[in-house]
Design a protein around this motif. Sequence first.
Motif, PDB file in Angstrom:
ATOM      1  N   GLY A  39       0.743  -0.859   0.423  1.00  0.00           N
ATOM      2  CA  GLY A  39      -0.015  -0.063   0.088  1.00  0.00           C
ATOM      3  C   GLY A  39       0.840   1.148   0.096  1.00  0.00           C
ATOM      4  N   LYS A  40       1.922   1.216   0.952  1.00  0.00           N
ATOM      5  CA  LYS A  40       3.119   2.593   0.872  1.00  0.00           C
ATOM      6  C   LYS A  40       3.640   2.964  -0.896  1.00  0.00           C
ATOM      7  N   GLN A  41       3.704   1.571  -1.290  1.00  0.00           N
ATOM      8  CA  GLN A  41       4.174   1.358  -2.726  1.00  0.00           C
ATOM      9  C   GLN A  41       2.853   2.372  -3.649  1.00  0.00           C
ATOM     10  N   LEU A  42       1.831   1.050  -3.503  1.00  0.00           N
ATOM     11  CA  LEU A  42       1.207   2.444  -3.807  1.00  0.00           C
ATOM     12  C   LEU A  42       0.503   3.653  -4.046  1.00  0.00           C
ATOM     13  N   LEU A  43       0.293   3.997  -2.448  1.00  0.00           N
ATOM     14  CA  LEU A  43       0.746   5.477  -2.555  1.00  0.00           C
ATOM     15  C   LEU A  43       1.822   6.372  -2.746  1.00  0.00           C
ATOM     16  N   ARG A  44       2.724   6.123  -2.977  1.00  0.00           N
ATOM     17  CA  ARG A  44       3.512   6.767  -3.458  1.00  0.00           C
ATOM     18  C   ARG A  44       3.490   7.075  -4.955  1.00  0.00           C
ATOM     19  N   SER A  45       3.416   5.615  -5.955  1.00  0.00           N
ATOM     20  CA  SER A  45       3.386   5.951  -7.218  1.00  0.00           C
ATOM     21  C   SER A  45       1.806   6.444  -7.431  1.00  0.00           C
ATOM     22  N   GLY A  46       0.807   5.938  -6.948  1.00  0.00           N
ATOM     23  CA  GLY A  46      -0.251   6.748  -7.125  1.00  0.00           C
ATOM     24  C   GLY A  46      -0.058   8.910  -7.358  1.00  0.00           C
ATOM     25  N   THR A  47      -0.230   8.842  -6.110  1.00  0.00           N
ATOM     26  CA  THR A  47       0.406  10.024  -5.873  1.00  0.00           C
ATOM     27  C   THR A  47       0.951  11.067  -6.787  1.00  0.00           C
ATOM     28  N   SER A  48       2.447  10.384  -7.437  1.00  0.00           N
ATOM     29  CA  SER A  48       3.248  10.422  -8.132  1.00  0.00           C
ATOM     30  C   SER A  48       2.355  11.202  -9.149  1.00  0.00           C
ATOM     31  N   VAL A  49       1.764  10.932 -10.030  1.00  0.00           N
ATOM     32  CA  VAL A  49       0.969  10.829 -11.434  1.00  0.00           C
ATOM     33  C   VAL A  49       0.980  11.837 -11.308  1.00  0.00           C
ATOM     34  N   ALA A  50       0.072  12.362 -10.546  1.00  0.00           N
ATOM     35  CA  ALA A  50      -0.769  13.807 -10.328  1.00  0.00           C
ATOM     36  C   ALA A  50       0.505  14.615 -10.328  1.00  0.00           C
ATOM     37  N   ALA A  51       1.400  14.597  -9.556  1.00  0.00           N
ATOM     38  CA  ALA A  51       2.040  15.754  -9.397  1.00  0.00           C
ATOM     39  C   ALA A  51       3.042  15.928 -10.486  1.00  0.00           C
ATOM     40  N   ASN A  52       2.939  14.549 -10.689  1.00  0.00           N
ATOM     41  CA  ASN A  52       4.568  14.445 -12.004  1.00  0.00           C
ATOM     42  C   ASN A  52       2.914  14.943 -13.458  1.00  0.00           C
ATOM     43  N   PHE A  53       2.267  15.025 -13.643  1.00  0.00           N
ATOM     44  CA  PHE A  53       1.195  15.607 -14.355  1.00  0.00           C
ATOM     45  C   PHE A  53       1.486  16.848 -15.013  1.00  0.00           C
ATOM     46  N   ARG A  54       1.063  17.396 -12.802  1.00  0.00           N
ATOM     47  CA  ARG A  54       1.056  18.563 -13.275  1.00  0.00           C
ATOM     48  C   ARG A  54       2.719  19.327 -13.841  1.00  0.00           C
ATOM     49  N   ALA A  55       3.291  18.316 -13.432  1.00  0.00           N
ATOM     50  CA  ALA A  55       5.287  18.854 -13.845  1.00  0.00           C
ATOM     51  C   ALA A  55       4.842  19.606 -15.277  1.00  0.00           C
ATOM     52  N   VAL A  56       4.187  18.221 -16.166  1.00  0.00           N
ATOM     53  CA  VAL A  56       3.987  17.836 -17.425  1.00  0.00           C
ATOM     54  C   VAL A  56       3.666  19.769 -18.019  1.00  0.00           C
ATOM     55  N   THR A  57       2.399  19.879 -17.177  1.00  0.00           N
ATOM     56  CA  THR A  57       1.891  21.280 -17.685  1.00  0.00           C
ATOM     57  C   THR A  57       2.892  22.597 -17.266  1.00  0.00           C
ATOM     58  N   ARG A  58       3.952  22.619 -16.604  1.00  0.00           N
ATOM     59  CA  ARG A  58       4.530  23.423 -16.361  1.00  0.00           C
ATOM     60  C   ARG A  58       6.010  23.195 -16.589  1.00  0.00           C
ATOM     61  N   GLY A  59       6.591  22.661 -17.563  1.00  0.00           N
ATOM     62  CA  GLY A  59       7.530  22.658 -18.600  1.00  0.00           C
ATOM     63  C   GLY A  59       7.787  23.313 -18.956  1.00  0.00           C
ATOM     64  N   ARG A  60       9.229  23.895 -18.793  1.00  0.00           N
ATOM     65  CA  ARG A  60       9.949  25.545 -19.278  1.00  0.00           C
ATOM     66  C   ARG A  60      10.648  25.005 -20.823  1.00  0.00           C
TER      67      ARG A  60
END
Length: 120
Positions: A39-60
Amino acid sequence: MGTGDFYDKYCERTMNFAVAIVSFYSNHCKYKDETRIIGKQLLRSGTSVAANFRAVTRGRSSAESYAKLCIVIEETDETLFWLELLKKAALIDVSQIEQLITEVTELLKIFSTTRKNWKR
C-alpha cells in the motif's frame, strides 16, 4: 506547454485519482503487514501520477514536458502493477480495487497515446 483543455482536464483527473488512492490506502491497507508495505508503494506511485502530470503542464520547454510525461507513464504503470499485485495475491477484495484499476488503465492508455503523438 501546459495550457489548454487537455491539461486542465487531466490535472483535475489525476488529482482526483490521487485522492482516491489516498482514501483507498487509508481504508484498506493499514491492517496487515503485506497490504501496508504494498500500500505504501501504491500510495507513492499513485500520488506521483498527479504531481508529475502537473509538472508536465509547467515544463520550461517541450523537451522538459516530454520527459515529465515519460515519468507520468512510468508512475501510472507502476500504480497499475501494485493494484494488480493486491488483486492477484488476494490481499484486497476485488470489488474494492476494480474501479481504481479501470481508471489507472485508462490513464495509462491516454498518456501513452499522448507520448506517441507528441512529436507529430
